[in-house]
Write a protein that holds these residues in place. Structure first.
Motif, mmCIF file in Angstrom:
data_model
loop_
_atom_site.group_PDB
_atom_site.id
_atom_site.type_symbol
_atom_site.label_atom_id
_atom_site.label_comp_id
_atom_site.label_asym_id
_atom_site.label_seq_id
_atom_site.Cartn_x
_atom_site.Cartn_y
_atom_site.Cartn_z
ATOM 1 N N ALA A 174 0.832 -1.202 0.000
ATOM 2 C CA ALA A 174 0.000 0.000 0.000
ATOM 3 C C ALA A 174 0.871 1.257 0.000
ATOM 4 O O ALA A 174 1.879 1.341 0.705
ATOM 5 C CB ALA A 174 -0.910 -0.009 1.219
ATOM 6 N N LYS A 175 0.475 2.235 -0.799
ATOM 7 C CA LYS A 175 1.209 3.494 -0.881
ATOM 8 C C LYS A 175 0.845 4.397 0.298
ATOM 9 O O LYS A 175 -0.234 4.270 0.887
ATOM 10 C CB LYS A 175 0.866 4.214 -2.188
ATOM 11 C CG LYS A 175 1.260 3.458 -3.444
ATOM 12 C CD LYS A 175 0.808 4.223 -4.682
ATOM 13 C CE LYS A 175 1.152 3.475 -5.956
ATOM 14 N NZ LYS A 175 0.663 4.189 -7.164
ATOM 15 N N PRO A 176 1.711 5.340 0.639
ATOM 16 C CA PRO A 176 1.338 6.341 1.646
ATOM 17 C C PRO A 176 0.108 7.125 1.177
ATOM 18 O O PRO A 176 -0.097 7.321 -0.024
ATOM 19 C CB PRO A 176 2.572 7.252 1.716
ATOM 20 C CG PRO A 176 3.700 6.420 1.182
ATOM 21 C CD PRO A 176 3.096 5.515 0.152
ATOM 22 N N ASN A 177 -0.697 7.551 2.128
ATOM 23 C CA ASN A 177 -1.899 8.351 1.847
ATOM 24 C C ASN A 177 -2.896 7.600 0.953
ATOM 25 O O ASN A 177 -3.585 8.211 0.135
ATOM 26 C CB ASN A 177 -1.526 9.688 1.193
ATOM 27 C CG ASN A 177 -0.554 10.489 2.023
ATOM 28 O OD1 ASN A 177 -0.733 10.636 3.228
ATOM 29 N ND2 ASN A 177 0.486 10.989 1.387
ATOM 30 N N SER A 178 -2.931 6.279 1.112
ATOM 31 C CA SER A 178 -3.883 5.500 0.325
ATOM 32 C C SER A 178 -4.979 4.947 1.224
ATOM 33 O O SER A 178 -4.806 4.798 2.434
ATOM 34 C CB SER A 178 -3.181 4.361 -0.413
ATOM 35 O OG SER A 178 -2.650 3.415 0.492
ATOM 36 N N GLY A 179 -6.118 4.643 0.603
ATOM 37 C CA GLY A 179 -7.233 4.042 1.316
ATOM 38 C C GLY A 179 -7.807 2.912 0.500
ATOM 39 O O GLY A 179 -7.593 2.832 -0.713
#
Length: 289
Positions: A174-179
C-alpha cells in the motif's frame, strides 16, 4: 450425485505436478476443492485424473519482497486473514478474505483456487485487479507473468494455458496516503456476492491522484469501472462526484438474473456498493477511520 471414477495423485513438488499434467490428458488440479468437487458431483466437470496439490509446500506462504508481497497460490483464506504482513502492508486482502464464505471454507479454500477458477462470483479477481496484482504462471516450459487486469477472459475462462498452474501472486504494498475498501452484499453467510466493489485510491493533499474501482459478480468477469476511475482521478472527491462515478459503474454492469435478484436490482446494488467503497476508501486515505 456421485462423480465419475477418477485416478488420484498427491505430488509434493511443482515439478511432479507439471509432469503429471503432461502425462495425463485433461487432468484437473485440486486446490481447496470448494469449486471443483461440487461441479464434479453434479457432473458439470469431468476429471479422469485428479492432481491434489495440497502437499506442495512451495506453493504456500506469504513473504515480503520490498515493494511487493509474494503470496503462494495454495495459501488459505484463513492464512491471509491472520497475516500480520498483509495487515500492515496490503490490508485490503485480509479485510476482503473475512467476507469470503464461512470459517470452514476459509480454512480450506485457497487464494489461487479462487483466482484460477475464473468464476465471476469469486471475490479475489476484483480484489487482485484493483491491486494491480501480477500472477506468476508455471508450465514445463518455464514461468511467465500475467497482470491480473488481463488474466480473466470470461466466465470460467482465464489466461491459464495447457499444463500450466498458478504458482504465485505478487501484490504491491500500500502506498502512503492511500485508502481501500471491499464492500459486499450477500444474502447470507457463505453466499456469493449479489454485488460487490473493491476500491483503492491514493491522495495528494485533498486530490485523488489515482484510483481503482472493480466490481464482483455483475458481469461475465470482474468489471473494472474505467470511466468512473477517470472521472475521479485528479479531482477532489465530493458526494456529487461519487454519485456520478456510481452511475458510470452501473452503466457497464451486465449481471445474470438468478435467485439473488434480477438485472435491475443487481445493477442498483453494484452502484450502492461502489458508493460505499469509495467513501470508506476516501476516509481511510484521510486518516479519518
Amino acid at each position: 450425485m456421485i462423480p465419475e471414477q477418477f485416478e488420484y495423485f498427491a505430488p509434493s513438488t511443482i515439478d511432479e505436478v507439471l509432469k503429471l499434467m503432461v502425462e495425463n490428458d485433461e487432468a484437473k488440479i485440486l486446490a481447496g476443492g470448494h469449486s471443483l468437487l461440487p461441479m464434479m458431483k453434479l457432473r458439470f466437470a469431468e476429471a479422469t485424473h485428479l492432481i491434489d496439490i495440497n502437499g506442495v509446500e512451495a506453493l504456500k506462504g506469504i513473504s515480503d519482497k520490498g515493494d511487493h508481497i509474494l503470496i503462494g497460490a495454495m495459501t488459505t483464506e484463513s492464512e491471509l486473514i491472520v497475516s500480520e504482513l498483509l495487515q500492515q502492508k496490503c490490508p485490503l486482502i485480509p479485510e476482503a478474505a473475512k467476507l469470503i464464505a464461512d470459517p470452514q471454507v476459509r480454512n480450506r479454500g485457497t487464494i489461487g483456487g479462487d483466482i484460477a477458477h475464473g468464476d465471476p462470483g469469486n471475490d479475489h479477481p476484483s480484489i487482485m485487479m484493483a491491486l494491480d496484482a501480477i500472477f506468476v504462471l508455471q508450465s514445463p516450459d518455464g514461468e511467465r507473468t500475467v497482470p491480473a487486469n488481463s488474466f480473466f477472459l470470461g466466465t470460467y475462462w482465464t489466461e491459464l494455458g495447457e499444463n500450466e498452474i498458478l504458482k504465485e501472486i505478487q501484490v504491491p504494498v500500500a502506498k502512503p496516503n492511500s485508502g481501500y475498501a471491499y464492500t459486499k452484499l450477500k444474502r447470507k453467510t457463505g453466499d456469493f456476492a449479489t454485488a460487490a466493489t473493491a476500491v483503492i485510491l491514493t491522495l495528494d493533499g485533498d486530490t485523488c491522484s489515482s484510483i481503482s474501482i472493480v466490481m464482483t459478480n455483475v458481469g461475465p468477469t470482474a468489471l473494472k469501472a474505467e470511466e468512473a476511475e477517470n472521472l475521479l482521478a485528479g479531482k477532489v472527491i465530493d458526494e456529487s462526484l461519487i454519485e456520478e462515478a456510481a452511475e458510470k459503474a452501473m452503466s457497464i454492469c451486465d449481471p445474470a438474473e438468478d435467485l439473488r435478484g434480477d438485472v435491475e436490482y443487481k445493477t442498483h446494488m453494484a452502484g450502492e456498493m461502489t458508493r460505499r467503497a469509495i467513501r470508506i476508501a476516501l476516509q481511510r486515505a484521510k486518516g479519518e477511520i
